[in-house]
Design an enzyme around this catalytic site. Structure first.
Site, short mmCIF file in Angstrom:
data_model
loop_
_atom_site.label_atom_id
_atom_site.label_comp_id
_atom_site.label_asym_id
_atom_site.label_seq_id
_atom_site.Cartn_x
_atom_site.Cartn_y
_atom_site.Cartn_z
CB ALA A 1 26.79 0.86 19.09
N GLY B 1 25.72 -2.56 15.25
CA GLY B 1 24.40 -2.46 16.15
C GLY B 1 23.20 -2.37 15.08
CD GLU C 1 25.03 -6.21 17.24
OE1 GLU C 1 25.23 -5.10 17.25
OE2 GLU C 1 25.62 -7.36 18.09
CD GLU D 1 29.87 -5.31 15.69
OE1 GLU D 1 30.23 -6.07 14.86
OE2 GLU D 1 28.87 -5.07 15.88
N1 CAA Z 1 29.19 6.18 15.06
C1 CAA Z 1 29.34 7.20 15.31
N2 CAA Z 1 29.46 7.87 14.26
C2 CAA Z 1 29.24 7.26 12.87
C3 CAA Z 1 29.24 5.87 12.90
C4 CAA Z 1 29.17 5.01 14.02
N3 CAA Z 1 28.90 3.85 14.20
N4 CAA Z 1 28.87 5.46 11.62
C5 CAA Z 1 28.99 6.59 10.75
N5 CAA Z 1 29.26 7.83 11.72
C6 CAA Z 1 29.38 9.21 11.34
C7 CAA Z 1 30.73 9.37 10.81
O1 CAA Z 1 31.89 9.63 11.91
C8 CAA Z 1 30.59 10.68 10.02
O2 CAA Z 1 30.65 11.79 10.97
P1 CAA Z 1 31.28 13.32 10.58
O3 CAA Z 1 30.33 13.56 9.54
O4 CAA Z 1 31.01 14.12 11.82
O5 CAA Z 1 32.50 13.06 10.19
C9 CAA Z 1 29.11 10.57 9.55
O6 CAA Z 1 28.43 9.38 10.38
C10 CAA Z 1 29.13 9.98 8.06
O7 CAA Z 1 30.08 8.79 7.99
P2 CAA Z 1 31.36 8.73 6.92
O8 CAA Z 1 31.79 9.96 6.61
O9 CAA Z 1 32.40 7.62 7.47
O10 CAA Z 1 30.25 8.17 5.69
P3 CAA Z 1 30.92 7.24 4.45
O11 CAA Z 1 29.88 7.15 3.67
O12 CAA Z 1 32.24 7.66 4.13
O13 CAA Z 1 31.18 5.70 5.26
C11 CAA Z 1 30.43 3.86 6.63
C12 CAA Z 1 29.97 4.92 5.89
C13 CAA Z 1 31.05 2.68 5.85
C14 CAA Z 1 28.95 3.28 7.11
C15 CAA Z 1 31.23 4.34 7.67
O14 CAA Z 1 30.62 5.57 8.43
C16 CAA Z 1 31.52 3.58 8.71
O15 CAA Z 1 32.16 2.66 8.68
N6 CAA Z 1 30.77 3.58 9.82
C17 CAA Z 1 30.98 2.63 11.13
C18 CAA Z 1 30.39 1.47 11.05
C19 CAA Z 1 30.70 0.59 12.22
O16 CAA Z 1 31.91 0.12 12.47
N7 CAA Z 1 29.52 -0.17 13.02
C20 CAA Z 1 29.77 -0.69 13.92
C21 CAA Z 1 29.90 0.00 15.39
S1 CAA Z 1 30.43 -0.97 16.59
C22 CAA Z 1 28.97 -1.71 17.30
O17 CAA Z 1 27.83 -1.29 16.61
C23 CAA Z 1 28.90 -2.47 18.63
C24 CAA Z 1 27.84 -3.19 18.95
O18 CAA Z 1 27.63 -4.37 18.44
C25 CAA Z 1 27.12 -2.57 19.86
#
Ligand code: CAA
Length: 261
Positions: free
Chosen positions: A63, A108, A111, A131
């Site tokens: 998400a 998400g 999920e 999360e």
């Molecule tokens: N939300 C918003 N933006 C996201 C995102 C997310 N979940 N995941 C990645 N992005 C964005 C980053 O912010 C980045 O944007 P910018 O270029 O503008 O900075 C772009 O995507 C590329 O991401 P990274 O630079 O971080 O890429 P990476 O290769 O270094 O890392 C990754 C990849 C490990 C997937 C890392 O992006 C990451 O950890 N993302 C978050 C994953 C996460 O925590 N997901 C769970 C979200 S909470 C949820 O889903 C709640 C629920 O159950 C409803």
């Protein structure tokens, strides 16, 4: 549509979540468009769906953390409901949905794959529920579906530790059915979708309903659900044709496509 690409290829459809600059993260707009895409699927023609993410790196990276970062308690609950409603639609969608997981499937993303009937992935896929590292619980069904798919012990370990797992471990614990190279993933998903689409469509739909509804019931109620859906098939042209074809000993005869009636 800004974030979803939908393509119908004969008897199956491919939904691609396409927000590559954010690794296909799910914000409200993506969830709304996914809902609209499901509204638009032509169920007279489409007998199976594939769900995937755009690009080579990510299926869905969760998400949208930016959107969630300022939510109040009530807004958080509403955002959870928004995701859960769409995911439940996918889970109960009349035709099977195959998740072709082509990279990160975090939060998400894991999920939404679990809301699909079948998960296959590429060898660069990464699954996880990170999360608790963000100060929240999984909110789009992860606390419920992960435990049902891989057992409570493994689900609790993954969710409490927020540790990501790679494709081979996802295969070992039963989270995915098969792992392919990145190049092989979509051809494999399409081959599976086409194979499903060749079978009697009403029977396939009834199988999905019987399995889903039966899993929510005790065994005595579950077998009644099956009996009812089994019985319904005998009202279809496809059952009459499928059985007559088997019983006809003329080996020269070529099987015609099922008619979905
Ligand atoms: N939300 C918003 N933006 C996201 C995102 C997310 N979940 N995941 C990645 N992005 C964005 C980053 O912010 C980045 O944007 P910018 O270029 O503008 O900075 C772009 O995507 C590329 O991401 P990274 O630079 O971080 O890429 P990476 O290769 O270094 O890392 C990754 C990849 C490990 C997937 C890392 O992006 C990451 O950890 N993302 C978050 C994953 C996460 O925590 N997901 C769970 C979200 S909470 C949820 O889903 C709640 C629920 O159950 C409803």
């Amino acid at each position: 549509m800004e974030f979803i690409v939908y393509e119908q290829k004969g008897a199956y459809g491919i939904i691609t979540i396409s927000r590559e600059k954010a690794l296909n993260a799910l914000n409200s707009a993506v969830l709304d468009e996914l809902n609209q895409t499901l509204d638009a699927v032509n169920l007279d023609e489409v007998r199976c769906l594939i769900l995937t993410g755009a690009g080579q790196k990510s299926f869905v990276a969760g998400a949208d953390i930016g959107e969630m970062s300022t939510l109040t308690k009530a807004e958080g609950e509403a955002f959870g409901k928004k995701g859960n409603d769409v995911f439940r639609r996918l889970e109960t969608f009349p035709v099977p949905v195959i998740a072709a997981v082509n990279g990160f499937a975090l939060g998400g993303g894991c999920e939404i794959s679990m809301s699909c009937d079948i998960r296959i992935c590429s060898d660069n896929a990464v699954f996880g529920q990170p999360e608790v590292g963000l100060g929240i619980t999984p909110g789009f069904g992860g606390t419920q579906r992960l435990a049902r798919l891989v057992g409570a012990g493994m689900a609790k370990q993954m969710i409490y530790t927020a540790r990501n797992i790679k494709a081979d471990e996802a295969l070992r614990i039963g989270l995915v059915n098969a792992v392919y190279t990145q190049e092989e993933l979509m051809p494999a998903a399409e081959k599976m979708a086409a194979g499903i689409a060749k079978n009697a469509p009403i029977a396939v739909r009834n199988c999905k309903k019987a399995i889903n509804d039966g899993l929510d019931a005790d065994m005595d109620a579950a077998i009644v659900i099956e009996e009812k859906l089994f019985g319904d098939c005998f009202e279809t042209e496809d059952q009459k044709y499928g059985m007559a074809f088997f019983l006809d000993k003329n080996k020269e005869k070529v099987k015609e496509p099922f008619k979905n009636c």
